[in-house]
Motif scaffolding. Structure first.
Motif, PDB file in Angstrom:
ATOM      1  N   HIS A 169      20.673   4.350 -38.461  1.00 54.41           N
ATOM      2  CA  HIS A 169      21.684   5.399 -38.520  1.00 54.41           C
ATOM      3  C   HIS A 169      23.022   4.887 -38.005  1.00 54.41           C
ATOM      4  CE1 HIS A 169      17.830   7.643 -38.379  1.00 54.41           C
ATOM      5  NE2 HIS A 169      18.437   8.373 -39.287  1.00 54.41           N
ATOM      6  N   GLN A 170      24.069   5.198 -38.753  1.00 49.10           N
ATOM      7  CA  GLN A 170      25.428   4.890 -38.321  1.00 49.10           C
ATOM      8  C   GLN A 170      26.175   6.198 -38.081  1.00 49.10           C
ATOM      9  OE1 GLN A 170      27.516   1.606 -40.502  1.00 49.10           O
ATOM     10  NE2 GLN A 170      25.767   1.800 -41.883  1.00 49.10           N
ATOM     11  N   VAL A 171      27.009   6.194 -37.052  1.00 54.63           N
ATOM     12  CA  VAL A 171      27.734   7.406 -36.664  1.00 54.63           C
ATOM     13  C   VAL A 171      29.237   7.128 -36.677  1.00 54.63           C
ATOM     14  CG1 VAL A 171      27.959   9.217 -34.942  1.00 54.63           C
ATOM     15  CG2 VAL A 171      25.816   7.945 -35.131  1.00 54.63           C
ATOM     16  N   ALA A 172      29.990   8.052 -37.268  1.00 46.21           N
ATOM     17  CA  ALA A 172      31.449   7.956 -37.236  1.00 46.21           C
ATOM     18  C   ALA A 172      31.920   8.465 -35.884  1.00 46.21           C
ATOM     19  CB  ALA A 172      32.067   8.776 -38.362  1.00 46.21           C
ATOM     20  N   VAL A 173      32.552   7.587 -35.099  1.00 45.05           N
ATOM     21  CA  VAL A 173      32.911   7.925 -33.721  1.00 45.05           C
ATOM     22  C   VAL A 173      34.373   7.593 -33.438  1.00 45.05           C
ATOM     23  CG1 VAL A 173      30.589   7.685 -32.767  1.00 45.05           C
ATOM     24  CG2 VAL A 173      32.057   5.671 -32.969  1.00 45.05           C
ATOM     25  N   VAL A 174      34.848   8.164 -32.334  1.00 46.31           N
ATOM     26  CA  VAL A 174      36.226   7.961 -31.912  1.00 46.31           C
ATOM     27  C   VAL A 174      36.280   8.192 -30.410  1.00 46.31           C
ATOM     28  CG1 VAL A 174      36.934  10.376 -32.239  1.00 46.31           C
ATOM     29  CG2 VAL A 174      38.607   8.540 -32.567  1.00 46.31           C
ATOM     30  N   ALA A 175      37.256   7.613 -29.749  1.00 48.76           N
ATOM     31  CA  ALA A 175      37.421   7.834 -28.311  1.00 48.76           C
ATOM     32  C   ALA A 175      37.858   9.278 -28.063  1.00 48.76           C
ATOM     33  CB  ALA A 175      38.459   6.867 -27.746  1.00 48.76           C
ATOM     34  N   PRO A 176      37.460   9.874 -26.941  1.00 53.52           N
ATOM     35  CA  PRO A 176      37.770  11.291 -26.694  1.00 53.52           C
ATOM     36  C   PRO A 176      39.265  11.590 -26.606  1.00 53.52           C
ATOM     37  CG  PRO A 176      36.835  10.244 -24.733  1.00 53.52           C
ATOM     38  CD  PRO A 176      36.636   9.287 -25.869  1.00 53.52           C
ATOM     39  N   GLY A 177      40.093  10.586 -26.287  1.00 51.11           N
ATOM     40  CA  GLY A 177      41.528  10.825 -26.216  1.00 51.11           C
ATOM     41  C   GLY A 177      42.260  10.598 -27.521  1.00 51.11           C
ATOM     42  N   HIS A 178      41.545  10.208 -28.557  1.00 51.14           N
ATOM     43  CA  HIS A 178      42.165   9.930 -29.858  1.00 51.14           C
ATOM     44  C   HIS A 178      42.589  11.239 -30.533  1.00 51.14           C
ATOM     45  CE1 HIS A 178      42.475   8.610 -34.070  1.00 51.14           C
ATOM     46  NE2 HIS A 178      42.628   7.383 -33.594  1.00 51.14           N
ATOM     47  N   PRO A 179      43.679  11.244 -31.304  1.00 52.26           N
ATOM     48  CA  PRO A 179      44.132  12.471 -31.983  1.00 52.26           C
ATOM     49  C   PRO A 179      43.067  13.128 -32.855  1.00 52.26           C
ATOM     50  CG  PRO A 179      45.844  10.801 -32.092  1.00 52.26           C
ATOM     51  CD  PRO A 179      44.650  10.143 -31.484  1.00 52.26           C
TER      52      PRO A 179
END
Length: 305
Positions: A169-179
């Motif tokens: 499984h791959q997950v699309a992720v981002v840092a919590p401070g990202h827009p």
């Protein structure tokens, strides 16, 4: 007459067709050009077909030659597989075992399988490479690896056989401070929103994916050559990207990363792909390789349970 066909004639025909000329075919086979020409002519006579149009500067396959070429390649693949299987039955334990692992597959699972194999064959030297995208397939083709663990169906070759292992499984992720994370706390993120931000993607070190992109949505990309670099850039807020769930599970639990709040990249921003054990059709597995494969299958079965 067909009973008089030889493997040498078939291999010579395939070599000439693949290299584009009798001279190049002879060079590839380390034979005299006259011998190569004679072998192909004898094959044509026995088949009662003209395989090459020789009227131009270079020989060109006739329509019949194109059809026969597919059969010839299939015959050679099957013969090579038979020889590989026969060699494997009486083979001693390998001196070394080379394994190429897709960056999307948990290398710890491969490590556990290696440890189990070495308990039975402690003298075997291991060479392990972790490679992205077309890397594991290229390692097999170039015979840098005895076997490979690959993820997805994007890379295939008729010289390589595949056996399904387990989903990744791959997950699309981002840092919590990202827009995109901020936007996701207010509403569903759309593809148009995602495309406005830098996407961190892996670069293929081989020519296997030349002219193709996989899962690239944003026109703004930062291409990196390792999964570690991709992970680091996403964690530090440079951009967004897909990462294996096994790799980011702790980041998601601790809040260092968040899933993109979108339905455009799979349910819960998650994509499932199958992993495969891959090997060359013409390369037999020795005892150590078979032990590794057996251990690997047991491990992935336990993870699925």
């Amino acid at each position: 007459m067909l009973d008089a066909l030889t493997l040498d004639q078939i291999r010579t025909f395939v070599a000439v067709a693949g290299s584009g000329s009798f001279r190049a075919g002879a060079s590839h086979l380390s034979r005299a050009q006259s011998g190569v020409s004679t072998a192909v002519a004898n094959l044509e006579a026995q088949l009662g077909l003209l395989l090459f149009d020789r009227s131009g500067h270079r020989p060109k396959l006739t329509p019949q030659g194109e059809a026969i070429l597919a059969d010839a390649r299939d015959i050679l693949l099957r013969v090579d597989a038979m020889r590989a299987r026969a060699r494997g039955f009486g083979e001693d334990v390998e001196l070394d075992l080379s394994i190429a692992v897709d960056t999307l597959f948990p290398v710890t699972v491969a490590g556990l399988a290696i440890a189990a194999m070495r308990r039975l064959h402690p003298s075997v030297t291991i060479r392990l490479s972790v490679e992205p995208l077309g890397g594991p397939l290229q390692a097999l083709i170039e015979k840098r690896a005895t076997l490979a663990i690959m993820v997805g169906e994007d890379f295939r070759d008729p010289r390589v056989v595949f056996e399904a292992l387990a989903p990744v499984h791959q997950v699309a992720v981002v840092a919590p401070g990202h827009p995109l994370a901020t936007l996701g706390s207010e509403r569903q993120v759309e593809v148009s929103d995602i495309a406005n931000h830098l996407q961190i993607v892996l670069a293929d070190p081989t020519a296997q994916s030349q002219g193709r992109d996989f899962g690239v949505i944003s026109p703004q990309t930062c291409r990196v050559n390792t999964q570690d670099a991709k992970h680091a850039l996403i964690v530090t807020g440079v951009g967004w990207g897909r990462l294996p769930l096994w790799r980011v599970r702790e980041d998601l639990e601790s809040g260092r990363l968040v899933r993109l709040a979108t339905k455009s990249l799979g349910r819960r921003s998650q994509l499932e792909s199958e992993s495969y054990l891959a090997r060359r059709l013409d390369e037999p597995f020795g005892p150590a390789a078979r032990s590794f494969v057996n251990a690997l299958n047991l491990l992935v079965a336990d993870r699925r349970a």
